[in-house]
Design an enzyme around this catalytic site. Structure first.
Site: not given
Ligand code: IMP
Length: 181
Positions: A44-45, A100-101, A104, A132, A153-154, A160, A166
């Site tokens: 949802k982000g 994508e938001d 990570d 990140k 963590f943001v 969220d 959110r």
């Molecule tokens: P990845 O697969 O680890 O790249 O995950 C990405 C997803 O993890 C994002 O779409 C977010 O939903 C969640 N996520 C990663 N870091 C954060 C953060 O700092 N705050 C909130 N959600 C995060």
């Protein structure tokens, strides 16, 4: 309660977000002028980001949504994404941009990119508001990046913590006591 009372510091202000969206929208409008791309918003982000971004674009853009969650033990993602909501259209022969938001570990977008290759998308690009970089586990290259953020963590502007925060209009870092409780 006020959401803003839980925020330790503002990382990216509303004004900065507006500026980032202007720049990304201008670049995407140029690159996709005659392509009628499909923007695939990862729920949802990325919803708030998507809606602000496309309103700054004056070219045809289709919007689709996907909801995914990673399998895993809750602490570490295994990298296999489980599709909770799939697209309603075919992407074969289409120019796809994932919206994508935050990237990570990179596992979510690595898996989605592989999946869309098997669906024969003509091109696949990634547009992420936040990157990140320090936490990357797999090699995923984002084509459009709003800004990089430190390994904290943001929350806010779509992001969220336990489904909260959110709707904050900026990106901020939570106070440590919120996690500790
Ligand atoms: P990845 O697969 O680890 O790249 O995950 C990405 C997803 O993890 C994002 O779409 C977010 O939903 C969640 N996520 C990663 N870091 C954060 C953060 O700092 N705050 C909130 N959600 C995060």
């Amino acid at each position: 309660m006020r959401l803003s009372d839980d925020i330790e510091k503002v990382l990216i202000s509303e004004e900065q977000l507006e500026q980032i969206n202007e720049e990304l929208a201008a670049q995407l409008s140029k690159d996709y002028a005659d392509k009628n791309p499909i923007f695939v918003c990862v729920l949802k982000g990325a919803v708030l980001f998507l809606t602000d971004l496309v309103r700054k674009m004056d070219i045809p853009v289709e919007i689709e949504f996907m909801d995914v969650s990673s399998y895993g033990d809750g602490i570490k993602s295994s990298g296999d994404v489980k599709i909770l909501k799939d697209l309603d259209v075919s992407v074969a022969g289409r120019d796809v941009v994932f919206i994508e938001d935050i990237v990570d570990t990179g596992l979510t977008l690595a898996a989605l990119t592989e999946l869309f290759k098997t669906r024969n998308a003509k091109s696949i690009k990634i547009c992420t508001l936040l990157d990140k970089k320090e936490n990357r586990q797999v090699n995923v290259k984002s084509d459009y990046i709003g800004t990089t953020v430190p390994n904290e963590f943001v929350v806010g502007y779509g992001l969220d913590y336990a489904e909260k925060y959110r709707n904050l209009p900026y990106i901020g870092v939570l106070k440590p006591e919120i996690y500790q409780n």
